[in-house]
Design a protein around this motif. Structure first.
Motif, PDB file in Angstrom:
ATOM      1  N   ASP A 178      37.723  33.191  38.415  1.00 52.61           N
ATOM      2  CA  ASP A 178      36.905  34.204  37.727  1.00 52.61           C
ATOM      3  C   ASP A 178      35.425  33.898  37.865  1.00 52.61           C
ATOM      4  O   ASP A 178      34.610  34.801  38.108  1.00 52.61           O
ATOM      5  N   ALA A 179      35.075  32.623  37.696  1.00 53.27           N
ATOM      6  CA  ALA A 179      33.657  32.240  37.818  1.00 53.27           C
ATOM      7  C   ALA A 179      33.151  32.485  39.237  1.00 53.27           C
ATOM      8  O   ALA A 179      32.017  32.962  39.426  1.00 53.27           O
ATOM      9  N   LYS A 180      33.991  32.203  40.226  1.00 53.96           N
ATOM     10  CA  LYS A 180      33.599  32.431  41.616  1.00 53.96           C
ATOM     11  C   LYS A 180      33.410  33.920  41.895  1.00 53.96           C
ATOM     12  O   LYS A 180      32.447  34.329  42.564  1.00 53.96           O
ATOM     13  N   ALA A 181      34.334  34.756  41.365  1.00 53.81           N
ATOM     14  CA  ALA A 181      34.224  36.209  41.559  1.00 53.81           C
ATOM     15  C   ALA A 181      32.953  36.746  40.903  1.00 53.81           C
ATOM     16  O   ALA A 181      32.236  37.573  41.491  1.00 53.81           O
TER      17      ALA A 181
ATOM     18  N   GLU B 153      29.782  38.612  42.737  1.00 52.87           N
ATOM     19  CA  GLU B 153      29.264  39.914  42.311  1.00 52.87           C
ATOM     20  C   GLU B 153      27.769  39.846  42.000  1.00 52.87           C
ATOM     21  O   GLU B 153      27.004  40.732  42.393  1.00 52.87           O
ATOM     22  N   ALA B 154      27.367  38.785  41.290  1.00 51.86           N
ATOM     23  CA  ALA B 154      25.949  38.635  40.965  1.00 51.86           C
ATOM     24  C   ALA B 154      25.117  38.468  42.228  1.00 51.86           C
ATOM     25  O   ALA B 154      24.032  39.058  42.366  1.00 51.86           O
ATOM     26  N   GLU B 155      25.634  37.698  43.183  1.00 50.37           N
ATOM     27  CA  GLU B 155      24.919  37.497  44.445  1.00 50.37           C
ATOM     28  C   GLU B 155      24.813  38.812  45.223  1.00 50.37           C
ATOM     29  O   GLU B 155      23.770  39.113  45.819  1.00 50.37           O
ATOM     30  N   LYS B 156      25.889  39.610  45.191  1.00 47.80           N
ATOM     31  CA  LYS B 156      25.871  40.901  45.883  1.00 47.80           C
ATOM     32  C   LYS B 156      24.854  41.838  45.254  1.00 47.80           C
ATOM     33  O   LYS B 156      24.118  42.547  45.956  1.00 47.80           O
TER      34      LYS B 156
END
Length: 225
Positions: A127-130, A134-137
């Protein structure tokens, strides 16, 4: 000789790695020891523990005293549980077979709880990786949107000279196309003059014949006389 079950530090700076040892309480922490009982690695999540359960129970039965940290590790791996069950066997509360069955049931329950914890940690990592992706995108999309007007301006500035050259070429081509009919008319005028001259050449012999005919009439008049 008082014996303690304690941790002996190994590993690199900032990444400690411990041995679980039975050692003389008067010796230094990282000095000589009587027996190595296992290892403890706190750098993983959950921590990795390898322990000789039967050897640890033997030292506890012989009177060894664990430190607080060592006691927590021994309890986590079931050493304290097994030591307690063996004490019940010595007192006659139950048999060794019953103690072994209770210990196995405890170990299975412990493994299930550890597996559930590991699964929860893996899910939390995913979840943290996802969320991080998303934040990076979002950040990359915002940067791209902010940079787009600048890129369009640069493209317009770079293409302006090319557009001007193309417009100039079009204007020159248009002027040449407009001048072309005038040249065709000029070229056609000599042909028209040639056509006008040719009929004049054809009429010339007939005129000469008409002029020559009256010259024969006086001869006829002479014969009549």
């Amino acid at each position: 000789m008082p014996v303690k079950i304690r941790l002996q530090r190994h590993g690199k700076k900032g990444k400690p790695f411990y041995w679980v040892v039975a050692a003389d309480s008067r010796s230094k922490r990282d000095g000589k020891f009587l027996e190595k009982l296992g290892t403890y690695n706190p750098n993983t999540n959950p921590a990795t523990i390898n322990l000789d359960v039967d050897g640890s129970v033997k030292w506890l039965s012989n009177g060894a005293q664990p430190t607080d940290t060592a006691r927590a590790i021994l309890s986590y791996k079931g050493v304290m549980m097994k030591h307690h069950l063996l004490g019940g066997v010595r007192k006659g509360a139950f048999t060794e077979e019953q103690a072994e069955e209770k210990f196995k049931a405890w170990v299975e329950e412990k493994e299930k709880s550890v597996a559930a914890k590991v699964g929860g940690l893996d899910k939390a990592k995913a979840d943290a990786k996802a969320k991080a992706l998303e934040a990076e995108k979002e950040v990359s999309d915002k940067r791209a949107a902010a940079a787009l007007p600048e890129v369009e301006e640069e493209v317009i500035e770079e293409s302006a000279p090319i557009i001007e050259e193309a417009e100039a070429v079009v204007e020159e081509t248009t002027e040449v196309a407009e001048e072309a009919p005038a040249q065709e008319e000029v070229a056609a005028e000599p042909e028209a003059k040639v056509e006008e001259v040719e009929p004049a050449k054809e009429e010339a012999p007939e005129a000469k014949a008409e002029e020559a005919a009256p010259a024969e009439e006086p001869e006829a008049s002479k014969e009549e006389e």
